[in-house]
Design a protein around this motif. Sequence first.
Motif, PDB file in Angstrom:
ATOM      1  N   ARG A  11       9.884 -20.245 -43.967  1.00 41.57           N
ATOM      2  CA  ARG A  11       9.023 -19.894 -42.810  1.00 41.57           C
ATOM      3  C   ARG A  11       9.877 -19.635 -41.566  1.00 41.57           C
ATOM      4  O   ARG A  11       9.636 -18.697 -40.809  1.00 41.57           O
ATOM      5  N   LEU A  12      10.843 -20.512 -41.382  1.00 41.68           N
ATOM      6  CA  LEU A  12      11.706 -20.344 -40.200  1.00 41.68           C
ATOM      7  C   LEU A  12      12.496 -19.039 -40.271  1.00 41.68           C
ATOM      8  O   LEU A  12      12.665 -18.357 -39.263  1.00 41.68           O
ATOM      9  N   TRP A  14      11.674 -16.192 -41.681  1.00 35.93           N
ATOM     10  CA  TRP A  14      10.837 -15.025 -41.367  1.00 35.93           C
ATOM     11  C   TRP A  14      10.323 -15.065 -39.922  1.00 35.93           C
ATOM     12  O   TRP A  14      10.195 -14.017 -39.283  1.00 35.93           O
ATOM     13  N   ALA A  15      10.065 -16.277 -39.452  1.00 37.68           N
ATOM     14  CA  ALA A  15       9.611 -16.384 -38.050  1.00 37.68           C
ATOM     15  C   ALA A  15      10.698 -15.898 -37.098  1.00 37.68           C
ATOM     16  O   ALA A  15      10.438 -15.133 -36.162  1.00 37.68           O
ATOM     17  N   GLY A  18      11.149 -12.123 -37.363  1.00 31.75           N
ATOM     18  CA  GLY A  18      10.058 -11.444 -36.649  1.00 31.75           C
ATOM     19  C   GLY A  18      10.273 -11.502 -35.140  1.00 31.75           C
ATOM     20  O   GLY A  18      10.127 -10.499 -34.434  1.00 31.75           O
ATOM     21  N   LEU A  19      10.648 -12.694 -34.661  1.00 31.52           N
ATOM     22  CA  LEU A  19      10.865 -12.860 -33.214  1.00 31.52           C
ATOM     23  C   LEU A  19      11.990 -11.958 -32.710  1.00 31.52           C
ATOM     24  O   LEU A  19      11.877 -11.353 -31.646  1.00 31.52           O
ATOM     25  N   LEU A  58      14.350 -23.074 -32.382  1.00 22.56           N
ATOM     26  CA  LEU A  58      14.144 -22.698 -33.786  1.00 22.56           C
ATOM     27  C   LEU A  58      15.486 -22.617 -34.518  1.00 22.56           C
ATOM     28  O   LEU A  58      15.601 -23.019 -35.676  1.00 22.56           O
TER      29      LEU A  58
END
Lengths: 178, 201
Positions: A11-12, A14-15, A18-19, A58
């Motif tokens: 998840r991290l 891809w997050a 994306g960011l 993150l």
Amino acid sequence: MQGAWSAAQRRLHWAMAGLVFVNFLLALVMVALPLSALFAKILTYQLHKSLGLLLIPLWVWRLWLLARRGRPAPFMLPGWQQGAARWGQGLLYALLITVPVLGFLSAAAAPVAVETVFFLILPIPHPFPPNQALYDVLRPLHQGAAWGLVVLAMGHGAVAIHHHRRGLPVLQGMWRGP
Amino acid sequence: MLVKPNPLMIPRRALAGAVLPLLGLTPSPAHATRVFRFDHTQGRLEFIARHLLVLTSTGQFSRFACELTLDPERPETARVAVQVETASIAHAYPGAADLLRSPAYFDAERWPLARFSGSALKGGRIEAFDLAGPLEMRGVTQPFTLQAKLARRRRYAATGAEIVDCTARGEISRTAFGMTADMLATADRVQLAVSVSLVIG
């Protein structure tokens, strides 16, 4: 080494990807917006700064997870490809922290002296007052590093797709897990 | 930035009197008015705007002239006259100065000068007093008040001169002067701030 990336690591990954891309596009838009669109310009600048600052915790979280849970064993690839992957990923991690930190420092040094307010809610104090000479160094560094990050991330994605087409579950491992 | 006093006015003795100990200045029974003239080479005239309620941006005027008439024993008699060249607006953000000179804001081509002449309101003290009067900008005249403050005296290291730092702040409604652009992005209230070091001896 572990068998697969954990759900949190995926998840991290891809997050943050994306960011980075959203923030890169936002940067292109905010710079191109004319001053006559002042409201949109101020909003996009603040959003760009906020998303950039969000990358820092993150990144720390991601590194902590990497240290705690490790990473899957490397695929059977030629040595030079494994070496290139290690260097590429190392550089990606370095740029993922360098770009937002340089961005924040450029915002602090910018002569225009506009505050950084995280999502227009939380003021983030600048570490030093505006400084034109410092800004002239930091701004191009931030910009160059951001372009480097995006190009490298796209290369990283292209290599993952290449391996996926050749039947290696690289992409699947990061997308759905084991 | 140092300001030379008008040579016609009484030197040093002027900043004397019963209220001067507040500034750490030498008291003297004499009443005297002194005129301080300064401009952009000696002082600073800034404007501070707020954006989206939480952000501020600061610009300045790089050409202005100011005359402050001050009797330290009678601050209620103080007067100020300021004249600003609106085209001299400067802002660190690229393009912002051009926007501010445009008809949407100061309309500098049509209204090249802004003027303020104020007199002190009664009840002020020498270290903090209000100067109120008409402010003319963009062909509109509105009442305006500057809150002036004189700091404790100090010695300017370079020349050894005794100086007093003077600051004055006031707030305008930009829409009252016809500047109605970008209301979503920039607040109506804009601060004006003057700062200068006055040579007293």
